[in-house]
Scaffold this active site. Structure first.
Site, PDB file in Angstrom:
ATOM      1  CB  CYS A 113      -0.985  -0.014   1.160  1.00 10.04           C
ATOM      2  SG  CYS A 113      -2.157  -1.378   1.046  1.00 10.04           S
ATOM      3  CG  HIS A 248      -3.215   3.380   2.688  1.00 10.48           C
ATOM      4  ND1 HIS A 248      -3.836   3.158   1.462  1.00 10.48           N
ATOM      5  CD2 HIS A 248      -3.227   2.185   3.338  1.00 10.48           C
ATOM      6  CE1 HIS A 248      -4.199   1.892   1.393  1.00 10.48           C
ATOM      7  NE2 HIS A 248      -3.854   1.285   2.513  1.00 10.48           N
ATOM      8  CG  ASN A 278      -7.070  -0.403   1.496  1.00 14.43           C
ATOM      9  OD1 ASN A 278      -6.359   0.020   0.584  1.00 14.43           O
ATOM     10  ND2 ASN A 278      -6.588  -0.976   2.581  1.00 14.43           N
TER      11      ASN A 278
HETATM   12  N1  COA Z   1     -19.591  -7.677   9.039  1.00 12.09           N
HETATM   13  C1  COA Z   1     -20.021  -8.079  10.240  1.00 12.09           C
HETATM   14  N2  COA Z   1     -19.191  -8.532  11.188  1.00 12.09           N
HETATM   15  C2  COA Z   1     -17.886  -8.584  10.909  1.00 12.09           C
HETATM   16  C3  COA Z   1     -17.375  -8.192   9.665  1.00 12.09           C
HETATM   17  C4  COA Z   1     -18.282  -7.721   8.709  1.00 12.09           C
HETATM   18  N3  COA Z   1     -17.905  -7.305   7.483  1.00 12.09           N
HETATM   19  N4  COA Z   1     -16.035  -8.344   9.670  1.00 12.09           N
HETATM   20  C5  COA Z   1     -15.706  -8.828  10.888  1.00 12.09           C
HETATM   21  N5  COA Z   1     -16.826  -8.984  11.625  1.00 12.09           N
HETATM   22  C6  COA Z   1     -16.956  -9.513  12.985  1.00 12.09           C
HETATM   23  C7  COA Z   1     -15.836 -10.441  13.330  1.00 12.09           C
HETATM   24  O1  COA Z   1     -16.131 -11.743  12.838  1.00 12.09           O
HETATM   25  C8  COA Z   1     -15.842 -10.385  14.839  1.00 12.09           C
HETATM   26  O2  COA Z   1     -16.859 -11.230  15.299  1.00 12.09           O
HETATM   27  P1  COA Z   1     -16.626 -12.152  16.593  1.00 12.09           P
HETATM   28  O3  COA Z   1     -16.335 -11.200  17.712  1.00 12.09           O
HETATM   29  O4  COA Z   1     -17.932 -12.870  16.724  1.00 12.09           O
HETATM   30  O5  COA Z   1     -15.465 -13.012  16.248  1.00 12.09           O
HETATM   31  C9  COA Z   1     -16.291  -8.947  15.138  1.00 12.09           C
HETATM   32  O6  COA Z   1     -16.853  -8.447  13.919  1.00 12.09           O
HETATM   33  C10 COA Z   1     -15.177  -8.014  15.551  1.00 12.09           C
HETATM   34  O7  COA Z   1     -14.082  -8.215  14.722  1.00 12.09           O
HETATM   35  P2  COA Z   1     -12.776  -7.356  14.886  1.00 12.09           P
HETATM   36  O8  COA Z   1     -11.726  -7.933  14.011  1.00 12.09           O
HETATM   37  O9  COA Z   1     -12.439  -7.179  16.340  1.00 12.09           O
HETATM   38  O10 COA Z   1     -13.283  -5.943  14.338  1.00 12.09           O
HETATM   39  P3  COA Z   1     -12.503  -4.607  14.331  1.00 12.09           P
HETATM   40  O11 COA Z   1     -13.302  -3.598  15.035  1.00 12.09           O
HETATM   41  O12 COA Z   1     -11.062  -4.774  14.747  1.00 12.09           O
HETATM   42  O13 COA Z   1     -12.482  -4.246  12.784  1.00 12.09           O
HETATM   43  C11 COA Z   1     -11.095  -4.357  10.804  1.00 12.09           C
HETATM   44  C12 COA Z   1     -11.879  -5.136  11.852  1.00 12.09           C
HETATM   45  C13 COA Z   1     -10.477  -5.332   9.810  1.00 12.09           C
HETATM   46  C14 COA Z   1     -12.058  -3.421  10.087  1.00 12.09           C
HETATM   47  C15 COA Z   1      -9.982  -3.532  11.499  1.00 12.09           C
HETATM   48  O14 COA Z   1      -9.223  -4.354  12.340  1.00 12.09           O
HETATM   49  C16 COA Z   1      -9.061  -2.865  10.522  1.00 12.09           C
HETATM   50  O15 COA Z   1      -9.450  -1.984   9.769  1.00 12.09           O
HETATM   51  N6  COA Z   1      -7.766  -3.223  10.552  1.00 12.09           N
HETATM   52  C17 COA Z   1      -6.798  -2.654   9.660  1.00 12.09           C
HETATM   53  C18 COA Z   1      -6.919  -3.357   8.351  1.00 12.09           C
HETATM   54  C19 COA Z   1      -6.268  -2.608   7.229  1.00 12.09           C
HETATM   55  O16 COA Z   1      -6.210  -1.409   7.218  1.00 12.09           O
HETATM   56  N7  COA Z   1      -5.810  -3.361   6.266  1.00 12.09           N
HETATM   57  C20 COA Z   1      -5.255  -2.839   5.079  1.00 12.09           C
HETATM   58  C21 COA Z   1      -3.826  -2.572   5.246  1.00 12.09           C
HETATM   59  S1  COA Z   1      -3.189  -1.796   3.873  1.00 12.09           S
END
Ligand code: COA
Length: 323
Positions: A113, A248, A278
């Protein structure tokens, strides 16, 4: 000698997939996706589109904006996590041929990225030994690397391309302070099998994108804070001296978390993730082109580009806008 951005361009596929469309495919909702990421929709390629077609279109628009012909370009640098071919030929060579940029060297640069920011950094170095203009093109078809039945990742990414034309001149300004770095101990935090790492991976179809969202989130917040603080410290800028941060576009909550740790108001972050999701290395040049087209950039504006991603890598560059 100073290196300036003299043209911007972008291209996204026409097809749009909204959060409501996704909710028909996996167990998710517009409410969950928007509240956890800031994303409402993403553009997704059709069967005839790929990294080179999108990248070529963005490059054509950037060249037109710069008033520079393809033959004048000395080097084409393409950044993509989704190149047309796994390793060779480079997508840069394919685009060089499509553009008719027959005098240009061409190569791909792999920095996930932050590829665009790494690309600017490499280009500026290169332009110390070759004075000709450089095209930096960031182009991504993330939709082809996603497991569309995995709700954890399928809502996060989109397709698109952005490009800039760089040109040297004696006029002060343009690309300024650069900060690029890596933490290779986190290399598995975002990864996709498909290389020649083992006998099996060499012979299997490439896998889907895999990500440890939480650890990437923490690295991202640290990277944003570090890039912004060090850039401002380098110039002795206060928050008032800064016009825009172009981050980003990965998740608005990463921006919100960074804002809580640094003295820069959230309004200075340009955000368009709601419409594009993204788009990996293309996200900053797409945002920059949108800002330019909206008339948000003025001569003398001070910008910081800040990115993080798979590797793990981070990259920032401060720019005085001179176009
Ligand atoms: N819809 C509904 N529920 C979802 C979901 C979706 N699209 N995606 C994940 N969940 C659920 C998970 O399964 C989890 O359920 P559980 O508690 O029953 O296991 C719950 O939501 C919480 O998941 P969690 O991973 O703690 O959510 P979060 O608040 O950390 O958000 C991301 C997840 C991926 C959005 C976040 O961690 C993020 O943005 N990380 C950075 C990723 C990034 O920028 N990547 C690109 C790099 S270039």
């Amino acid at each position: 000698m100073y290196t300036h951005i003299v043209g911007t361009g972008s291209a996204v596929p026409q097809r749009v997939i909204t959060n409501d469309d996704l909710a028909k495919m996996v167990d998710t909702s517009d409410e969950w996706i928007f509240s956890h990421t800031g994303i409402r929709q993403r553009h997704v390629v059709g069967p005839e589109e790929n990294a080179s077609t999108l990248g070529c279109e963005a490059a054509r628009r950037a060249l037109e904006d710069a008033g520079i012909s393809p033959e004048e370009i000395g080097t084409i640098i393409v950044t993509s996590t989704t190149p047309d071919y796994a390793v060779y030929p480079s997508t840069a060579c394919i685009i060089q041929g499509m553009l008719g940029a027959k005098n240009a060297a061409a190569f791909d640069l792999a920095a996930a990225c932050p590829g665009f920011v790494y690309g600017l950094t490499v280009a500026k170095g290169l332009m110390q030994i070759d004075n000709r203009p450089v095209l930096v093109i960031s182009t991504e078809v993330m939709s082809r690397t996603i497991n569309w039945s995995d709700r954890n990742t399928c809502c996060l990414f989109g397709d698109g391309a952005g490009a800039v034309v760089l040109k040297n001149s004696d006029q002060p300004g343009g690309l300024g302070f650069h900060l690029v770095g890596a933490d290779g101990t986190g290399y598995l935090a975002i990864h996709r099998e498909g290389g020649v790492r083992t006998e099996e991976t060499a012979r299997e179809k490439p896998g889907d994108l895999k990500m440890d969202g939480r650890s990437v989130f923490n690295f991202a917040v640290r990277s944003f804070c570090d890039i912004i603080a060090k850039s401002m410290e380098h110039y002795g800028w206060s928050e008032k001296d800064l016009t825009w941060i172009v981050p980003h576009q990965a998740n608005v909550r990463i921006i919100d978390a960074a804002v809580k740790r640094i003295n820069v108001p959230v309004e200075k972050f340009y955000v368009n993730i709601d419409r594009f999701a993204n788009t990996s290395s293309a996200s900053i040049p797409i945002a920059l082109d949108e800002m330019a087209k909206k008339g948000l950039l003025r001569r003398g504006n001070r910008l910081i580009f800040a990115a993080f991603g798979a590797g793990l890598v981070y990259g920032g560059v401060a720019v005085e806008w001179t176009k």
